[in-house]
Design an enzyme around this catalytic site. Structure first.
Site, PDB file in Angstrom:
ATOM      1  N   ARG A   1      -8.905  -0.307   4.407  1.00  0.00           N
ATOM      2  CA  ARG A   1      -7.981   0.701   3.857  1.00  0.00           C
ATOM      3  C   ARG A   1      -6.629   0.092   3.512  1.00  0.00           C
ATOM      4  O   ARG A   1      -5.937   0.592   2.640  1.00  0.00           O
ATOM      5  CB  ARG A   1      -7.753   1.815   4.879  1.00  0.00           C
ATOM      6  CG  ARG A   1      -8.916   2.756   5.064  1.00  0.00           C
ATOM      7  CD  ARG A   1      -8.504   3.935   5.910  1.00  0.00           C
ATOM      8  NE  ARG A   1      -7.159   4.345   5.561  1.00  0.00           N
ATOM      9  CZ  ARG A   1      -6.246   4.790   6.429  1.00  0.00           C
ATOM     10  NH1 ARG A   1      -6.554   4.903   7.697  1.00  0.00           N
ATOM     11  NH2 ARG A   1      -5.051   5.124   6.032  1.00  0.00           N
TER      12      ARG A   1
ATOM     13  N   ASP B   1       4.444   0.666  12.029  1.00  0.00           N
ATOM     14  CA  ASP B   1       3.242   0.041  11.461  1.00  0.00           C
ATOM     15  C   ASP B   1       3.051  -1.410  11.904  1.00  0.00           C
ATOM     16  O   ASP B   1       2.042  -2.038  11.550  1.00  0.00           O
ATOM     17  CB  ASP B   1       3.276   0.126   9.917  1.00  0.00           C
ATOM     18  CG  ASP B   1       3.081   1.553   9.430  1.00  0.00           C
ATOM     19  OD1 ASP B   1       2.635   2.400  10.224  1.00  0.00           O
ATOM     20  OD2 ASP B   1       3.390   1.815   8.256  1.00  0.00           O
TER      21      ASP B   1
ATOM     22  N   LYS C   1       0.844  -1.218   0.000  1.00  0.00           N
ATOM     23  CA  LYS C   1       0.000   0.000   0.000  1.00  0.00           C
ATOM     24  C   LYS C   1       0.867   1.252   0.000  1.00  0.00           C
ATOM     25  O   LYS C   1       0.637   2.167  -0.775  1.00  0.00           O
ATOM     26  CB  LYS C   1      -0.895   0.000   1.256  1.00  0.00           C
ATOM     27  CG  LYS C   1      -1.532   1.352   1.558  1.00  0.00           C
ATOM     28  CD  LYS C   1      -2.429   1.324   2.758  1.00  0.00           C
ATOM     29  CE  LYS C   1      -1.774   1.592   4.081  1.00  0.00           C
ATOM     30  NZ  LYS C   1      -1.462   3.010   4.389  1.00  0.00           N
ATOM     31  N   ASN C   2       1.864   1.269   0.869  1.00  0.00           N
ATOM     32  CA  ASN C   2       2.626   2.510   1.032  1.00  0.00           C
ATOM     33  C   ASN C   2       3.654   2.753  -0.075  1.00  0.00           C
ATOM     34  O   ASN C   2       4.258   3.819  -0.142  1.00  0.00           O
ATOM     35  CB  ASN C   2       3.269   2.557   2.422  1.00  0.00           C
ATOM     36  CG  ASN C   2       2.219   2.756   3.498  1.00  0.00           C
ATOM     37  OD1 ASN C   2       1.079   3.067   3.191  1.00  0.00           O
ATOM     38  ND2 ASN C   2       2.593   2.559   4.752  1.00  0.00           N
TER      39      ASN C   2
ATOM     40  N   CYS D   1      -4.656  12.846  13.091  1.00  0.00           N
ATOM     41  CA  CYS D   1      -5.492  11.661  12.956  1.00  0.00           C
ATOM     42  C   CYS D   1      -5.325  10.838  14.224  1.00  0.00           C
ATOM     43  O   CYS D   1      -4.599  11.253  15.132  1.00  0.00           O
ATOM     44  CB  CYS D   1      -5.138  10.861  11.707  1.00  0.00           C
ATOM     45  SG  CYS D   1      -3.557  10.067  11.792  1.00  0.00           S
TER      46      CYS D   1
ATOM     47  N   ARG E   1      -0.135  15.078  12.780  1.00  0.00           N
ATOM     48  CA  ARG E   1       0.581  14.710  11.557  1.00  0.00           C
ATOM     49  C   ARG E   1       0.981  15.992  10.827  1.00  0.00           C
ATOM     50  O   ARG E   1       0.363  16.369   9.838  1.00  0.00           O
ATOM     51  CB  ARG E   1      -0.291  13.823  10.648  1.00  0.00           C
ATOM     52  CG  ARG E   1      -0.918  12.592  11.284  1.00  0.00           C
ATOM     53  CD  ARG E   1      -0.005  11.398  11.355  1.00  0.00           C
ATOM     54  NE  ARG E   1       0.512  10.882  10.134  1.00  0.00           N
ATOM     55  CZ  ARG E   1       0.009   9.878   9.424  1.00  0.00           C
ATOM     56  NH1 ARG E   1      -1.107   9.312   9.807  1.00  0.00           N
ATOM     57  NH2 ARG E   1       0.621   9.438   8.345  1.00  0.00           N
TER      58      ARG E   1
HETATM   59  N1  EPU Z   1       6.644  14.536  10.674  1.00  0.00           N
HETATM   60  C1  EPU Z   1       6.934  15.855  10.953  1.00  0.00           C
HETATM   61  N2  EPU Z   1       6.808  16.759   9.944  1.00  0.00           N
HETATM   62  C2  EPU Z   1       6.419  16.426   8.681  1.00  0.00           C
HETATM   63  C3  EPU Z   1       6.151  15.075   8.405  1.00  0.00           C
HETATM   64  C4  EPU Z   1       6.268  14.139   9.426  1.00  0.00           C
HETATM   65  O1  EPU Z   1       7.269  16.196  12.083  1.00  0.00           O
HETATM   66  O2  EPU Z   1       6.335  17.312   7.819  1.00  0.00           O
HETATM   67  C5  EPU Z   1       6.761  13.544  11.747  1.00  0.00           C
HETATM   68  C6  EPU Z   1       5.484  12.737  11.965  1.00  0.00           C
HETATM   69  O3  EPU Z   1       4.566  13.433  12.806  1.00  0.00           O
HETATM   70  C7  EPU Z   1       6.016  11.479  12.593  1.00  0.00           C
HETATM   71  C8  EPU Z   1       7.340  11.268  11.857  1.00  0.00           C
HETATM   72  O4  EPU Z   1       7.681  12.558  11.320  1.00  0.00           O
HETATM   73  O5  EPU Z   1       6.278  11.688  13.961  1.00  0.00           O
HETATM   74  C9  EPU Z   1       7.292  10.268  10.729  1.00  0.00           C
HETATM   75  O6  EPU Z   1       6.177  10.511   9.894  1.00  0.00           O
HETATM   76  P1  EPU Z   1       6.230  10.276   8.327  1.00  0.00           P
HETATM   77  O7  EPU Z   1       6.123  11.595   7.632  1.00  0.00           O
HETATM   78  O8  EPU Z   1       7.384   9.409   7.990  1.00  0.00           O
HETATM   79  O9  EPU Z   1       4.872   9.514   8.070  1.00  0.00           O
HETATM   80  P2  EPU Z   1       4.086   9.547   6.691  1.00  0.00           P
HETATM   81  O10 EPU Z   1       5.046   9.659   5.598  1.00  0.00           O
HETATM   82  O11 EPU Z   1       2.977  10.523   6.772  1.00  0.00           O
HETATM   83  C10 EPU Z   1       4.137   6.983   6.189  1.00  0.00           C
HETATM   84  C11 EPU Z   1       3.153   5.859   6.088  1.00  0.00           C
HETATM   85  C12 EPU Z   1       2.616   5.541   7.471  1.00  0.00           C
HETATM   86  C13 EPU Z   1       3.790   5.141   8.368  1.00  0.00           C
HETATM   87  C14 EPU Z   1       4.800   6.293   8.411  1.00  0.00           C
HETATM   88  C15 EPU Z   1       6.045   5.960   9.207  1.00  0.00           C
HETATM   89  C16 EPU Z   1       2.180   6.113   3.900  1.00  0.00           C
HETATM   90  C17 EPU Z   1       0.989   6.400   3.078  1.00  0.00           C
HETATM   91  N3  EPU Z   1       2.057   6.242   5.204  1.00  0.00           N
HETATM   92  O12 EPU Z   1       3.418   8.105   6.693  1.00  0.00           O
HETATM   93  O13 EPU Z   1       1.785   4.384   7.297  1.00  0.00           O
HETATM   94  O14 EPU Z   1       3.325   4.878   9.668  1.00  0.00           O
HETATM   95  O15 EPU Z   1       5.215   6.616   7.064  1.00  0.00           O
HETATM   96  O16 EPU Z   1       6.666   4.826   8.709  1.00  0.00           O
HETATM   97  O17 EPU Z   1       3.223   5.748   3.372  1.00  0.00           O
HETATM   98  C18 EPU Z   1       0.012   2.918   7.799  1.00  0.00           C
HETATM   99  O18 EPU Z   1       0.270   2.314   6.742  1.00  0.00           O
HETATM  100  O19 EPU Z   1      -0.766   2.454   8.664  1.00  0.00           O
HETATM  101  C19 EPU Z   1       0.654   4.212   8.060  1.00  0.00           C
HETATM  102  C20 EPU Z   1       0.198   5.076   8.979  1.00  0.00           C
END
Ligand code: EPU
Length: 422
Positions: free
Chosen positions: A399, A307, A22-23, A116, A121
């Site tokens: 999802r 995850d 998915k990711n 969320c 986020r």
């Molecule tokens: N963060 C910041 N600033 C930003 C972006 C992120 O502080 O601008 C923080 C977040 O709050 C968090 C950390 O950085 O504490 C890591 O977040 P990240 O941005 O890596 O998460 P994401 O890219 O939004 C993806 C996956 C998530 C998975 C995370 C971490 C997708 C669609 N989503 O989210 O997947 O948990 O990376 O590995 O790729 C899931 O599949 O259930 C899921 C939530």
């Protein structure tokens, strides 16, 4: 709405095939809009989140066809650049369209994603990186509005307080491929899904070096072409089935895995006293009646994945001794704790730490699913619990897990999907 009714304590046996990631799919589908001409993606999982991404692409004006896990995307008709609230609010991952839209069409209007259930986020890193490439970004009525005349390569440090960001890395990587000159992304995410995206972009004609490490270099190109690509297997789905095998004390074979993506999980299972048999692309669980408590800290890849934290917590509720899980990626991602305790677990929270005192058994009860991985954790607990577990609001599972109950029932689980209120 629908719920699961799970009759617990059945042994599992046989084999399960893992779906596409998915990711990986979400940022790759988003990146396909940068191509001149059609892209064809194979091994795309048929999931609610993928369907949402397809709906957004269709809304923007792309033509798509999704059949038998193959998705064709023709972006040539795209004429809109707004991702409205209705979509972004149901799937935060849609933010990965921001970079591709700005790179190809020089403008994007995106509903600001809120927090969320897994915690706040923020998107500051996405914005910081895009600004470094020359994008002007403003907030207008709950929307982020970005525009740029010409993207220009730059040196970007992409780390935040919680380490690197997966989707910020995806966005900046996409934007940098069509920027003028060279971009260095320092403290990039090393996740396999970023490597998959980079491989897809390279097939489209991008020049990317160092993906899979914290330093990615991109030499901008004038344009990218549509291409054909196969998405990698979903390591989190695989990890969930592996834990389903162990928590039910069963021998199952999980096929179509890239086991190198799961070494942090194997390491913890071994520390718990379990044996794992695996090759390059399969895993066999070797059942044991008892396992030991461990300490786990979630970290960006190659650390233990956030995850799989909830699913591992379900498993540790039945370990001998006291386990400690520290959540370093999403420090508030513990919404499953209360529900696991309803099933007889003994878990207390102390900030970003969960203390899990192993119990002899779990007992079926009515529980509520809250987010994707928390819901998977409840299913695992329900498979091991005595009696009947009812899990409401299972739309969260749809999802991210393709045919979840079908795959588990084929292994011998007893899970029924019924309408709520029945
Ligand atoms: N963060 C910041 N600033 C930003 C972006 C992120 O502080 O601008 C923080 C977040 O709050 C968090 C950390 O950085 O504490 C890591 O977040 P990240 O941005 O890596 O998460 P994401 O890219 O939004 C993806 C996956 C998530 C998975 C995370 C971490 C997708 C669609 N989503 O989210 O997947 O948990 O990376 O590995 O790729 C899931 O599949 O259930 C899921 C939530």
């Amino acid at each position: 709405m629908e719920k699961f009714i799970i009759e617990g304590c059945h042994k599992l046996e046989g084999e399960v095939n893992i779906s596409g990631s998915k990711n990986s799919s979400l940022p790759i589908i988003a990146a396909s809009i940068m191509g001149e001409g059609k892209s064809i993606l194979h091994n795309v999982p048929d999931l609610k989140d993928v369907q949402t991404m397809i709906k957004i692409l269709n809304f923007l004006g792309a033509k798509t066809k999704f059949e038998n896990n193959t998705l064709e995307i023709d972006p040539s008709g795209i004429y809109q650049f707004t991702a409205p609230y209705e979509f972004v609010s149901t799937m935060r991952g849609s933010i990965c369209l921001l970079g591709p839209l700005l790179a190809k069409y020089k403008k994007a209007r995106f509903s600001m994603p809120g927090g969320c259930v897994i915690g706040p986020r923020p998107i500051d890193l996405h914005i910081k990186g895009l600004k470094k490439l020359g994008v002007e970004i403003e907030n207008e009525d709950g929307y982020i509005v970005g525009k740029v005349d010409k993207l220009k390569g730059n040196k970007i440090f992409l780390g935040g307080n919680f380490g690197p960001s997966v989707l910020a890395t995806a966005n900046i990587l996409c934007a940098a491929t069509l920027a003028e000159g060279e971009t260095i992304i320092e403290f990039a995410s090393c996740e396999p899904e970023i490597v998959d995206l980079a491989n897809f972009l390279k097939k489209m004609g991008a020049k990317i070096y160092g993906e899979g490490s914290h330093l990615i270099k991109v030499e901008g190109v004038k344009n990218l072409k549509g291409t054909e690509y196969t998405i990698i297997p979903d390591r989190i789905e695989a990890g969930t089935y592996i834990l389903a095998g162990y928590i039910t004390k069963s021998r199952i074979r999980v096929n179509g895995v890239i086991t190198n993506h799961l070494l942090a999980l194997f390491d913890k299972l071994e520390e718990e006293g379990l044996e794992i048999s695996y090759g390059d692309d399969y895993v066999e669980t070797i059942p044991k009646d008892k396992w030991k408590a461990v300490e786990i800290t979630t970290l960006p890849f190659p650390g233990f994945p956030t995850d799989l934290q909830a699913q591992m917590m379900s498993f540790l509720t039945l370990a001998e001794g006291v386990s400690l899980i520290t959540e370093k990626v999403f420090p508030e991602r513990f919404i499953h704790v209360g529900e696991l305790n309803r099933l007889g677990a003994d878990i207390t929270l102390d900030g970003s730490k969960a203390i899990i005192k192993g119990v002899k058994s779990l007992k079926g009860a009515k529980v509520m699913a809250s987010d994707l991985r928390a819901s998977a954790a409840l299913v695992l607990a329900g498979l091991a619990a005595e009696g009947i577990t009812e899990i409401s609001r299972i739309y969260h599972l749809d999802r991210g897990y393709e045919k979840f109950e079908h795959k588990l029932n084929a292994l011998g689980a007893k899970i029924k999907r019924v309408k709520e209120g029945v």
